[in-house]
Design a protein around this motif. Structure first.
Motif, short mmCIF file in Angstrom:
data_model
loop_
_atom_site.label_atom_id
_atom_site.label_comp_id
_atom_site.label_asym_id
_atom_site.label_seq_id
_atom_site.Cartn_x
_atom_site.Cartn_y
_atom_site.Cartn_z
N GLU A 118 40.25 16.15 26.94
CA GLU A 118 39.74 16.71 28.19
C GLU A 118 40.31 18.12 28.36
N HIS A 119 39.46 19.05 28.76
CA HIS A 119 39.95 20.39 29.04
C HIS A 119 39.42 20.86 30.39
N SER A 120 39.92 22.00 30.84
CA SER A 120 39.47 22.53 32.13
C SER A 120 38.65 23.79 31.92
N VAL A 121 37.61 23.92 32.71
CA VAL A 121 36.85 25.17 32.72
C VAL A 121 37.06 25.79 34.11
N PHE A 122 37.55 27.00 34.12
CA PHE A 122 37.75 27.72 35.38
C PHE A 122 36.79 28.89 35.44
N THR A 123 36.11 29.03 36.56
CA THR A 123 35.41 30.30 36.79
C THR A 123 36.05 30.96 38.00
N GLY A 124 36.52 32.17 37.80
CA GLY A 124 37.03 32.95 38.92
C GLY A 124 35.87 33.79 39.44
N VAL A 125 35.74 33.89 40.76
CA VAL A 125 34.64 34.68 41.33
C VAL A 125 35.21 35.66 42.35
N ALA A 126 34.72 36.87 42.32
CA ALA A 126 35.10 37.85 43.33
C ALA A 126 33.84 38.38 43.99
N ILE A 127 33.84 38.38 45.30
CA ILE A 127 32.72 38.97 46.06
C ILE A 127 33.28 40.22 46.74
N VAL A 128 32.72 41.35 46.40
CA VAL A 128 33.17 42.60 47.04
C VAL A 128 32.11 43.04 48.03
N LEU A 129 32.49 43.16 49.28
CA LEU A 129 31.56 43.64 50.31
C LEU A 129 31.84 45.13 50.50
N CYS A 130 30.82 45.94 50.38
CA CYS A 130 31.01 47.40 50.46
C CYS A 130 30.43 47.91 51.79
N HIS A 131 31.19 48.66 52.48
CA HIS A 131 30.71 49.24 53.75
C HIS A 131 30.78 50.74 53.65
N GLU A 132 29.60 51.37 53.66
CA GLU A 132 29.56 52.82 53.56
C GLU A 132 29.80 53.38 54.95
N LYS A 133 30.74 54.32 55.04
CA LYS A 133 31.01 54.87 56.36
C LYS A 133 30.35 56.24 56.47
N GLU A 134 30.37 56.79 57.68
CA GLU A 134 29.63 58.03 57.89
C GLU A 134 30.15 59.18 57.03
N ASN A 135 31.46 59.20 56.77
CA ASN A 135 32.03 60.29 55.98
C ASN A 135 31.92 60.02 54.48
N GLU A 136 31.03 59.10 54.12
CA GLU A 136 30.74 58.74 52.72
C GLU A 136 31.87 57.97 52.05
N GLU A 137 32.91 57.67 52.82
CA GLU A 137 33.90 56.76 52.24
C GLU A 137 33.32 55.36 52.21
N VAL A 138 33.90 54.55 51.35
CA VAL A 138 33.41 53.18 51.27
C VAL A 138 34.59 52.23 51.50
N ASP A 139 34.40 51.28 52.38
CA ASP A 139 35.40 50.22 52.55
C ASP A 139 35.04 49.06 51.64
N TYR A 140 36.02 48.57 50.93
CA TYR A 140 35.79 47.41 50.08
C TYR A 140 36.53 46.22 50.65
N GLN A 141 35.83 45.14 50.77
CA GLN A 141 36.47 43.92 51.25
C GLN A 141 36.26 42.83 50.20
N LEU A 142 37.28 42.10 49.98
CA LEU A 142 37.27 41.23 48.82
C LEU A 142 37.45 39.76 49.20
N ILE A 143 36.60 38.94 48.65
CA ILE A 143 36.77 37.50 48.78
C ILE A 143 36.84 36.95 47.37
N GLU A 144 37.81 36.16 47.09
CA GLU A 144 37.93 35.67 45.72
C GLU A 144 38.26 34.18 45.74
#
Ligand SMILES: C[S@@+](CC[C@H](N)C(=O)[O-])C[C@H]1O[C@@H](n2cnc3c(N)ncnc32)[C@H](O)[C@@H]1O
Length: 679
Positions: A118-144
């Motif tokens: 028996e072995h284990s299979v792991f999948t790691g997942v990252a969801i990055v939410l990008c928020h573009e701000k008015e000054n063209e900066e981008v906020d990154y928010q991460l769920i993993e």
């Protein structure tokens, strides 16, 4: 559990999959998610020794893949995605991480270490939410998060292992096997999410989306990381104290550093007898559903408190099962509300399916995608003027296309939205795109649609509806219907050409064909499929055999004719002698014909073959229980004389003509394939 309502929340957003894995692409597309694929350039070279547990390595790799794409897109693709999804799948046994084998010996080393265990299979997942701000900066928010599935291999002899390795399947798969194809034969049991082993834990992913979009709306005072373009084209990463505008899902780690996950998030229970996970209410409540600590950070403080209160007051303490799935104890709420919404959404989506198809057909026919490719950023009135249609109607069509993920709209300063193609449209809907499906879309609109409008009669009568749809009786749909008028014939050939171009490579590379020197593609139409065979197999010459009228018109599809390893012969495969070849190809031919014709054709091929000659058959293969795939079953509705079959049914059919099945391949493309040999 909410599935479609969560997925549909992403409609109109630019969702990006930072992975080239066709299996992940298929899992997410099958779930109805519309997204673009931008493979990550992140090299999977993290030092495994730095990680306390294997899943931490998978999650970190997923995170780095997603962040690399999220950061690159505003510069290289000149657009900021809304969401980037990264994933990494690893196989672990006895504390060792197995990734993709580098060669056959490596595959043997991996597979033999898995044999009987028996072995284990792991999948790691990252969801990055990008928020573009008015000054063209981008906020990154991460769920993993990650998912673990246990898989037990049967005891495998060396012969079996080598046969599997020589099929070529292990080479691009973590742990050296693909459970969804031939590798499934090696597996004794699976404990946990099957799709996680294929490459993406869809169920867990949907739960996370549900948390983000259905339960989390307020802002947070948590730290977010912001990236601003610098002049030399590199990204400057800085921590901001400003909360992002809406969602506040952030990682507690800096997105730029391969930081370790909270060690207290602990390793997941790894057997069915494992104890329930402890919930740390202060910092990592989400550990309880198998996410890393970052999910809790991804929820706003407000929401976090609210959820904690809810848990206290309603006794909804989430428990983690040994499969890492959440069971919430307030079962009544789950049963009362969510399934109803989900069911309603599924029914409405089915009811709306024809509207979506027709919107796509119409926009394609009116050349909307070609226009917006050459002139992105037109507003509805400008598009209407170009396609010579009403402004009101055009605006509705454009907006519908946005909701279908085919177009994107942007607000201009004067507040009139302007439109541009999504990557999906640019890849498949332009007349001149290498993978253009425009010809096939037109065929669906002009030929398949009228047939489906008589579906009820087709069901009553069990007979073809071509007479009702096209006003002609026919016994041979090609010669009596499609090829009577040149314009219709060209349209049909265009449709076949476009499908063959997108599926041809997968079919041509499904098997090792190096033993064959000459092939004959029977009913090979424009030669698009044959061309892929010559490209994939440098030692192979291919004769395309089709009706004389088709061969004559195939010149319209230059430059395929130009290749000196391709030739065209006109004839009728039911009546005329077949060109001599070592390998015969039948791609999308048999399903069209009644059984007696199928037998005539197969007998002729069997007669033309000497022992050792091959027959490669490519069709949509139905599942053995005839429960799918949906595409094959829906296509059958407009067929009458022919039938859709499973791989086993095709195998038996071919066997009755003296061919033994050597390999069956469910490709990741639209067609599957069998290779058999004349005994
Ligand atoms: C559904 S299309 C498949 C085309 C191609 N094999 C592919 O996969 O793209 C069927 C093909 O069979 C050809 N065909 C139909 N009847 C035929 C016949 N009696 N002899 C030779 N070719 C025929 C048609 O002209 C057409 O090109």
């Amino acid at each position: 559990m909410v599935l479609n309502p969560v997925i549909s929340k992403l409609a109109g957003k630019l969702v990006v999959l930072a992975s080239a894995s066709p299996r992940r692409l298929e899992i997410l597309s099958n779930a109805g998610l519309r997204f673009e694929v931008v493979p990550s350039w992140f090299k999977e070279t993290l030092d495994k020794g730095l990680f306390k547990a294997p899943h931490e390595y998978a999650v970190e790799t997923a995170k780095q893949k997603a962040l690399e794409v999220a950061r690159r897109m505003p510069f290289k693709h000149l657009k900021t995605p809304d969401i980037v999804i990264g994933a990494d799948t690893i196989v672990t046994i006895d504390g060792m991480i197995l990734e993709k084998p580098v060669d056959k010996d490596d595959a043997y080393r991996m597979l033999s270490s898995l044999s009987g265990k028996e072995h284990s299979v792991f999948t790691g997942v990252a969801i990055v939410l990008c928020h573009e701000k008015e000054n063209e900066e981008v906020d990154y928010q991460l769920i993993e998060f990650y998912e673990e599935t246990k898989v037990k291999f049967a005891d495998l002899s060396d012969d079996m292992l080598w046969e599997y390795i020589n099929s070529g399947e292990p080479m691009d798969k973590a742990g050296g096997y693909g459970i969804q194809a031939l590798g499934g034969m090696l597996v004794e049991y699976v404990y946990g999410d099957f799709l996680n082993v294929v490459g993406f834990p869809l169920n867990h992913f949907c739960k996370q989306l549900d948390r983000i979009y259905n339960r989390c709306t307020s802002s947070s005072d948590q730290q977010s990381a912001s990236v601003r373009p610098s002049h030399n084209g590199t990204h400057a990463t800085s921590a901001l104290t400003q909360p992002p505008p809406k969602l506040s899902a952030q990682s507690s780690h800096s997105p730029s550093s391969p930081a370790k996950h909270n060690p207290t998030s602990g390793s997941r229970p790894n057997s069915s007898a494992a104890p329930l996970h402890e919930v740390d209410r202060k910092g990592s409540a989400n550990e309880a559903d198998g996410s890393c600590c970052t999910l809790v950070n991804s929820l706003s403080k407000h929401t976090e408190d609210r959820e904690a209160n809810l848990r206290d007051s309603e006794n909804t303490l989430p428990l983690m099962t040994s499969r890492g799935q959440v069971i919430e104890l307030n079962v009544t709420e789950q049963e009362d509300s969510e399934p109803k919404n989900e069911d309603l959404q599924r029914i409405v989506d089915l009811m709306d399916g024809f509207k979506a198809s027709k919107a796509l057909f119409t926009a394609s026919k009116m050349c909307v995608f070609d226009l917006l490719q050459s002139r992105p950023g037109l507003d509805a009135a400008q598009v209407a003027q170009e396609i010579k249609a009403s402004v009101k109607g055009t605006q509705r069509l454009l907006e519908a296309c946005v909701s279908l993920g085919l177009l994107r709209s942007k607000e201009r300063t004067c507040k009139k939205p302007v439109f541009e193609n999504t990557d999906l449209a640019s890849r498949f809907l332009l007349t001149d795109a290498p993978c253009s499906l425009r010809g096939y879309i037109q065929h669906c609109n002009d030929t398949v649609w009228p047939l489906f409008s008589h579906l009820e009669s087709a069901v009553w009568e069990g007979a073809n509806q071509r007479e009702k749809a096209f006003g002609k009786t026919s016994t041979d749909m090609f010669q009596d219907t499609f090829y009577k008028r040149q314009e219709v014939q060209l349209r049909f050939m265009n449709a076949m050409h476009s499908i063959a171009k997108v599926t041809g490579q997968a079919v041509a590379t499904a098997f090792d064909l190096s033993r064959f020197k000459t092939a004959c593609d029977l009913g090979g139409c424009t030669g698009a499929m044959a061309y892929e065979f010559t490209k994939a197999h440098p030692g192979l010459s291919v004769t395309v055999f089709d009706l004389p009228a088709v061969v004559e018109m195939s010149e319209h599809f230059h430059p395929l004719h130009a290749d000196n390893r391709m030739s065209f012969v006109g004839g009728d495969f039911f009546k005329d002698e077949l060109p001599k070849a070592d390998l015969y190809v039948l791609a999308r031919i048999l399903h069209d014909w009644p059984d007696e014709r199928v037998h005539i054709l197969l007998s002729k091929i069997a007669d033309a073959c000497s022992p050792g000659c091959g027959l490669l058959l490519s069709e949509i293969f139905l599942d053995e229980d005839r429960g799918g795939p949906r595409r094959g079953l829906l296509q059958a509705l407009s067929m009458s004389e022919g039938s859709q079959r499973s791989a086993a049914e095709y195998g038996l059919l071919l066997k009755s003509h003296g061919f033994t099945t050597v390999h069956v391949r469910h490709t990741d493309s639209l067609l599957d394939a069998i290779l058999c040999i004349k005994a």
